[in-house]
Design a protein around this motif. Structure first.
Motif, PDB file in Angstrom:
ATOM      1  N   LYS A   3       0.845  -1.200   0.000  1.00  0.00           N
ATOM      2  CA  LYS A   3       0.000   0.000   0.000  1.00  0.00           C
ATOM      3  C   LYS A   3       0.880   1.249   0.000  1.00  0.00           C
ATOM      4  CE  LYS A   3      -3.627  -2.217   2.823  1.00  0.00           C
ATOM      5  NZ  LYS A   3      -2.925  -3.460   3.247  1.00  0.00           N
ATOM      6  N   ALA A   4       0.374   2.302  -0.621  1.00  0.00           N
ATOM      7  CA  ALA A   4       1.068   3.589  -0.576  1.00  0.00           C
ATOM      8  C   ALA A   4       0.788   4.301   0.744  1.00  0.00           C
ATOM      9  CB  ALA A   4       0.641   4.466  -1.743  1.00  0.00           C
ATOM     10  N   GLY A   5      -0.308   3.948   1.396  1.00  0.00           N
ATOM     11  CA  GLY A   5      -0.639   4.535   2.693  1.00  0.00           C
ATOM     12  C   GLY A   5      -1.645   3.676   3.437  1.00  0.00           C
ATOM     13  N   PHE A   6      -1.559   3.670   4.756  1.00  0.00           N
ATOM     14  CA  PHE A   6      -2.498   2.905   5.578  1.00  0.00           C
ATOM     15  C   PHE A   6      -2.764   3.681   6.857  1.00  0.00           C
ATOM     16  CE2 PHE A   6      -3.250  -0.331   8.929  1.00  0.00           C
ATOM     17  CZ  PHE A   6      -4.432  -0.854   8.439  1.00  0.00           C
ATOM     18  N   PHE A   7      -4.036   3.971   7.124  1.00  0.00           N
ATOM     19  CA  PHE A   7      -4.429   4.711   8.312  1.00  0.00           C
ATOM     20  C   PHE A   7      -5.418   3.858   9.109  1.00  0.00           C
ATOM     21  CE2 PHE A   7      -3.276   7.696   5.039  1.00  0.00           C
ATOM     22  CZ  PHE A   7      -2.490   8.632   5.692  1.00  0.00           C
ATOM     23  N   ASN A   8      -5.190   3.720  10.390  1.00  0.00           N
ATOM     24  CA  ASN A   8      -6.017   2.826  11.193  1.00  0.00           C
ATOM     25  C   ASN A   8      -6.123   3.351  12.619  1.00  0.00           C
ATOM     26  OD1 ASN A   8      -7.427   0.481  12.010  1.00  0.00           O
ATOM     27  ND2 ASN A   8      -5.531  -0.466  12.686  1.00  0.00           N
ATOM     28  N   ILE A   9      -7.347   3.414  13.144  1.00  0.00           N
ATOM     29  CA  ILE A   9      -7.557   3.672  14.565  1.00  0.00           C
ATOM     30  C   ILE A   9      -7.834   2.334  15.222  1.00  0.00           C
ATOM     31  CG2 ILE A   9      -9.094   4.695  16.287  1.00  0.00           C
ATOM     32  CD1 ILE A   9      -9.451   7.083  14.503  1.00  0.00           C
ATOM     33  N   ASN A  10      -6.979   1.932  16.152  1.00  0.00           N
ATOM     34  CA  ASN A  10      -7.069   0.612  16.778  1.00  0.00           C
ATOM     35  C   ASN A  10      -7.591   0.714  18.208  1.00  0.00           C
ATOM     36  OD1 ASN A  10      -6.824  -2.163  16.691  1.00  0.00           O
ATOM     37  ND2 ASN A  10      -4.717  -2.175  17.410  1.00  0.00           N
ATOM     38  N   ASN A  11      -8.540   1.620  18.408  1.00  0.00           N
ATOM     39  CA  ASN A  11      -9.147   1.824  19.724  1.00  0.00           C
ATOM     40  C   ASN A  11     -10.662   1.846  19.561  1.00  0.00           C
ATOM     41  OD1 ASN A  11     -10.033   2.631  22.249  1.00  0.00           O
ATOM     42  ND2 ASN A  11      -8.734   4.444  22.369  1.00  0.00           N
ATOM     43  N   PRO A  12     -11.387   0.805  20.034  1.00  0.00           N
ATOM     44  CA  PRO A  12     -12.840   0.740  19.848  1.00  0.00           C
ATOM     45  C   PRO A  12     -13.596   1.899  20.491  1.00  0.00           C
ATOM     46  CG  PRO A  12     -11.969  -1.397  20.520  1.00  0.00           C
ATOM     47  CD  PRO A  12     -10.866  -0.409  20.702  1.00  0.00           C
ATOM     48  N   ALA A  13     -12.980   2.562  21.487  1.00  0.00           N
ATOM     49  CA  ALA A  13     -13.654   3.660  22.178  1.00  0.00           C
ATOM     50  C   ALA A  13     -13.433   5.008  21.506  1.00  0.00           C
ATOM     51  CB  ALA A  13     -13.174   3.725  23.628  1.00  0.00           C
ATOM     52  N   SER A  14     -12.597   5.051  20.488  1.00  0.00           N
ATOM     53  CA  SER A  14     -12.303   6.317  19.828  1.00  0.00           C
ATOM     54  C   SER A  14     -13.448   6.737  18.913  1.00  0.00           C
ATOM     55  CB  SER A  14     -11.006   6.191  19.008  1.00  0.00           C
ATOM     56  OG  SER A  14     -10.771   7.379  18.281  1.00  0.00           O
ATOM     57  N   THR A  15     -13.818   8.013  18.992  1.00  0.00           N
ATOM     58  CA  THR A  15     -14.869   8.572  18.127  1.00  0.00           C
ATOM     59  C   THR A  15     -14.282   9.513  17.081  1.00  0.00           C
ATOM     60  OG1 THR A  15     -15.236  10.385  19.705  1.00  0.00           O
ATOM     61  CG2 THR A  15     -16.586   8.412  19.960  1.00  0.00           C
ATOM     62  N   ASN A  16     -12.961   9.527  16.939  1.00  0.00           N
ATOM     63  CA  ASN A  16     -12.317  10.428  15.997  1.00  0.00           C
ATOM     64  C   ASN A  16     -12.372   9.895  14.572  1.00  0.00           C
ATOM     65  OD1 ASN A  16     -11.212  12.945  17.014  1.00  0.00           O
ATOM     66  ND2 ASN A  16     -10.016  11.691  18.421  1.00  0.00           N
ATOM     67  N   THR A  17     -12.142  10.768  13.622  1.00  0.00           N
ATOM     68  CA  THR A  17     -12.101  10.418  12.207  1.00  0.00           C
ATOM     69  C   THR A  17     -10.741   9.812  11.866  1.00  0.00           C
ATOM     70  OG1 THR A  17     -13.581  12.282  11.760  1.00  0.00           O
ATOM     71  CG2 THR A  17     -12.421  11.326   9.885  1.00  0.00           C
ATOM     72  N   VAL A  18     -10.733   8.753  11.079  1.00  0.00           N
ATOM     73  CA  VAL A  18      -9.476   8.121  10.695  1.00  0.00           C
ATOM     74  C   VAL A  18      -8.660   9.065   9.818  1.00  0.00           C
ATOM     75  CG1 VAL A  18      -8.422   6.178   9.476  1.00  0.00           C
ATOM     76  CG2 VAL A  18     -10.458   5.808  10.865  1.00  0.00           C
ATOM     77  N   LEU A  19      -9.298   9.678   8.848  1.00  0.00           N
ATOM     78  CA  LEU A  19      -8.610  10.602   7.938  1.00  0.00           C
ATOM     79  C   LEU A  19      -9.451  11.853   7.779  1.00  0.00           C
ATOM     80  CD1 LEU A  19      -6.246  11.112   5.971  1.00  0.00           C
ATOM     81  CD2 LEU A  19      -7.603   9.989   4.190  1.00  0.00           C
ATOM     82  N   ASP A  20      -8.889  12.990   8.135  1.00  0.00           N
ATOM     83  CA  ASP A  20      -9.587  14.281   8.061  1.00  0.00           C
ATOM     84  C   ASP A  20      -8.832  15.164   7.083  1.00  0.00           C
ATOM     85  OD1 ASP A  20     -11.037  16.567   8.472  1.00  0.00           O
ATOM     86  OD2 ASP A  20     -10.976  16.480  10.647  1.00  0.00           O
TER      87      ASP A  20
END
Length: 289
Positions: free
Chosen positions: A177-194
């Motif tokens: 992949k040229a890029g990979f973005f991941n939030i690995n916290n089930p409690a997070s409400t943030n956007t993965v990519l803004d």
């Protein structure tokens, strides 16, 4: 005791000169091999003349059980602990581990103060070289940035540019992949990519330049209960535009399907216009709108 000792009120305490051997050598089994002290001049100085071809200073540890540093610099002053000024064409510093079995770090910089742990700067406006190059021939990452402070609200990595080039560029010549973005916290409400812009260009552009590529240009897959794709227009433009710009293309512009129990397309208008409008603009077409 001292291996070499010399004292003088103004000149050189100990002076050693050799055209091929060692200028000054000190040896001690428990004390200091060579000790130098000066109030205004260098305490210990190594010098190579204009026709010299060897090191101005050389420190070596030959004991494999010795865990002490081969060279230690300690200062209680406000100047640099270690300063290198290269006026020639060589490197200012070169650090290497020449042991394939070593798992030690080549360069480690730490601070418990309030300043930076490291700082790299180019002050030459015509220099086209990279400020920092990271290269690996191993199986690990080329770089890893990690924040271990749970209360730190600063970005883990920030890139700011006032130039006309790309701020961040990722080019993949392999099969990953040229890029990979991941939030690995089930409690997070943030956007993965803004992504946002205050300029006049697009916020995002996804483009496929391979005519043999049959994969979707953009895919949205969700296992949650929210919308797969959501477009909200607060300005005066369209919320969405789908267009096929190839007269030989026989595919649908929009293909909507469902294996659920509700309506495939639901159009609700709360204003004064139409909820839907379909038009064929080709006089030669006999198809229904």
């Amino acid at each position: 005791g001292w291996g070499v000792y010399g004292t003088t009120p103004g000149g050189v305490g100990v002076f050693g000169n050799s055209t091929s051997g060692t200028g000054t050598s000190g040896n001690s089994t428990s004390g200091t091999g060579v000790y130098g002290q000066s109030v205004t001049g260098p305490s210990v100085m190594g010098f190579q003349p204009a026709n010299g071809t060897s090191n101005a200073g050389y420190f070596q540890n030959t004991s494999i059980t010795n865990t002490a540093a081969a060279l230690r610099v300690l200062t209680n002053g406000a100047g640099e602990g270690f300063g290198v000024n290269m006026t020639g064409s060589g490197r200012a510093a070169f650090l290497t581990i020449n042991n394939a079995a070593s798992s030690g770090t080549v360069l480690e910089a730490t601070t418990n103060g309030l300043g930076k742990a490291a700082w790299f700067q180019n002050t030459n406006a015509v220099n086209t070289s990279n400020i920092l190059d990271v290269l690996t021939n191993g199986m690990g990452r080329s770089a890893h940035f990690q924040s271990t402070n749970a209360t730190n609200a600063s970005p883990n990595m920030a890139a700011t540019s006032n130039s006309i080039g790309d701020n961040i560029q990722s080019i993949m010549t392999g099969t990953g992949k040229a890029g990979f973005f991941n939030i690995n916290n089930p409690a997070s409400t943030n956007t993965v990519l803004d992504v946002s812009t205050a300029g006049l260009g697009r916020t995002g552009l996804f483009q496929n330049n391979n005519t043999a590529n049959t994969a979707p240009n953009l895919s949205s897959v969700s296992n949650g209960a929210g919308d797969g794709i959501q477009s909200i227009m607060n300005g005066t433009g369209k919320a969405g535009l789908f267009s096929i710009n190839n007269a030989a293309n026989t595919n649908f512009t929009i293909d909507a399907g469902s294996n659920g129990t509700n309506t495939v397309i639901n159009s609700i208008h709360t204003g004064t216009g139409r909820a839907g409008f379909f038009q064929v603009n080709n006089a030669a077409s006999t198809a229904d709108a």
